[in-house]
Structures are given as structure tokens and as C-alpha cells.
Design an enzyme around this catalytic site. Structure first.
Site, PDB file in Angstrom:
ATOM      1  N   HIS A 132       0.856  -1.183   0.000  1.00 20.24           N
ATOM      2  CA  HIS A 132       0.000   0.000   0.000  1.00 20.24           C
ATOM      3  C   HIS A 132       0.894   1.236   0.000  1.00 20.24           C
ATOM      4  O   HIS A 132       1.442   1.618   1.026  1.00 20.24           O
ATOM      5  CB  HIS A 132      -0.911  -0.017   1.228  1.00 20.24           C
ATOM      6  CG  HIS A 132      -2.053   0.947   1.161  1.00 20.24           C
ATOM      7  ND1 HIS A 132      -1.980   2.172   0.534  1.00 20.24           N
ATOM      8  CD2 HIS A 132      -3.310   0.862   1.645  1.00 20.24           C
ATOM      9  CE1 HIS A 132      -3.137   2.803   0.633  1.00 20.24           C
ATOM     10  NE2 HIS A 132      -3.969   2.023   1.310  1.00 20.24           N
ATOM     11  N   HIS A 192      -2.553   6.905  -0.135  1.00 20.10           N
ATOM     12  CA  HIS A 192      -3.413   7.396   0.940  1.00 20.10           C
ATOM     13  C   HIS A 192      -2.668   7.861   2.180  1.00 20.10           C
ATOM     14  O   HIS A 192      -3.181   7.774   3.296  1.00 20.10           O
ATOM     15  CB  HIS A 192      -4.470   6.348   1.309  1.00 20.10           C
ATOM     16  CG  HIS A 192      -5.265   5.921   0.127  1.00 20.10           C
ATOM     17  ND1 HIS A 192      -5.606   4.614  -0.085  1.00 20.10           N
ATOM     18  CD2 HIS A 192      -5.751   6.607  -0.936  1.00 20.10           C
ATOM     19  CE1 HIS A 192      -6.277   4.520  -1.217  1.00 20.10           C
ATOM     20  NE2 HIS A 192      -6.375   5.716  -1.753  1.00 20.10           N
ATOM     21  N   TYR A 229       0.014   6.695   3.743  1.00 22.86           N
ATOM     22  CA  TYR A 229       0.754   5.770   4.595  1.00 22.86           C
ATOM     23  C   TYR A 229       2.259   5.922   4.336  1.00 22.86           C
ATOM     24  O   TYR A 229       2.677   6.726   3.498  1.00 22.86           O
ATOM     25  CB  TYR A 229       0.286   4.336   4.377  1.00 22.86           C
ATOM     26  CG  TYR A 229      -1.138   4.104   4.839  1.00 22.86           C
ATOM     27  CD1 TYR A 229      -1.509   4.345   6.160  1.00 22.86           C
ATOM     28  CD2 TYR A 229      -2.124   3.671   3.958  1.00 22.86           C
ATOM     29  CE1 TYR A 229      -2.811   4.150   6.595  1.00 22.86           C
ATOM     30  CE2 TYR A 229      -3.428   3.474   4.384  1.00 22.86           C
ATOM     31  CZ  TYR A 229      -3.771   3.714   5.700  1.00 22.86           C
ATOM     32  OH  TYR A 229      -5.052   3.536   6.128  1.00 22.86           O
TER      33      TYR A 229
END
Length: 176
Positions: A101, A104, A106
């Protein structure tokens, strides 16, 4: 955040195997999305939040998130190893693949963003240096799971912040 699945070691391997098997028994492939929140951990969850640089959130978000501490090079290496270890456990459990990921807000996204990553060492500055964390995470995962296990990467097209990760940088990162 509280309630998320944490895969740090094999202590929950039987449960993870059951989870993976529930999908594969019905012909589906179930992938695990691996992330590390970095500075985007709610207040009170961690002793300290880590980020490429000690850049606080905007005022409207400071009630929810502490100002992070700049991550050290040793901590960077540790987190890279942990991504690889988590991916290897997912493979052993029978999942169909893993996804890094990198969006967003992170940690991977924080490294890519010149807004959040204002380091002057090999982990910051130029786009090539800001990509280094993502590339190291991918390389470590690939090393631990082998060439045939599917590994994907989720990226934002931009981080929608002034002075942040741009669409052009996103496209350049995809090509690496």
C-alpha cells in the site's frame, strides 16, 4: 488502527491459513494489502509515530495525529525487513499475493512525497531517492517470497498536496 490485522510473526499462522483457505476453497485468490501507517497512526496508539521527516499534519488534523519523529536509517531497514517477513508469512498461509500500500498517506506514500519527505540523505530529495524506500520494500518482499508469488503496488496518481507527489512523479515511479 485498532482492529487491523497485524502480521509480524507466525503466531497467528493457523488463523491466517484458515482465512486464505476460505477463499481458495471456492476458487478465489485472496491477496493481503501490506501497509505501515507512519505518521498516520491515531493519537495514543503508538508510543511514537515515525515518518520520513518530522512534518506535522495541518491544524485541522493535529487533534487526531501526533507530530511524527523522523525515522532513522536503522528503523527504515527494520521496516523494510518487516514488510518482507509479513509477505513471506502471507505466502506461507496460502494467500494468492500481496499488495504494497503506497497510497493514501501511509509510510510508502510519505516517502514518495516531497511535502512529507524533506530528508537530505539517500532516502529523500530527488525523486529517485524518494522512490528508494518503495523499491527496497519491493526488493525485500521479492527476495522473501520468490519470483513467482504475485506482488502488486498501490500508488496514488498524486497526493493532492501543494508541494507533494505529482502525477508526473507517479507515472515515473510506475515505470521504475
Amino acid at each position: 488502527e485498532p482492529g487491523n490485522v497485524v502480521i509480524e510473526d507466525e503466531s497467528d499462522l493457523p488463523i491466517l491459513q484458515q482465512w486464505a483457505k476460505a477463499a481458495t476453497d471456492h476458487g478465489s485468490a485472496l491477496w493481503v494489502q501490506l501497509n505501515y501507517p507512519g505518521k498516520q497512526s491515531p493519537k495514543g496508539l503508538n508510543v511514537v509515530n515515525l515518518s520520513p521527516s518530522a512534518i506535522p499534519f495541518k491544524k485541522d488534523m493535529q487533534a487526531f495525529f501526533e507530530t511524527p519523529r523522523e525515522i532513522t536509517t536503522l528503523e527504515i531497514q527494520d521496516i523494510i525487513q518487516r514488510f518482507g517477513r509479513s509477505a513471506a508469512i502471507c505466502k506461507k498461509a496460502g494467500f494468492g499475493g500481496v499488495q504494497i500500500h503506497g497510497a493514501h498517506g501511509y509510510l510508502v506514500s510519505q516517502f514518495l512525497s516531497p511535502h512529507h519527505n524533506q530528508r537530505t540523505d539517500e532516502w529523500g530529495g530527488s525523486l529517485e531517492n524518494r522512490q528508494r524506500f518503495l523499491m527496497a520494500v519491493y526488493a525485500e518482499i521479492r527476495k522473501q517470497v520468490g519470483a513467482d508469488f504475485p506482488v502488486g503496488i498501490k500508488l496514488n496518481s498524486t497526493d493532492f498536496q501543494r508541494g507533494g507527489f505529482t502525477e508526473e512523479e507517479s507515472m515515473a515511479t510506475v515505470k521504475v
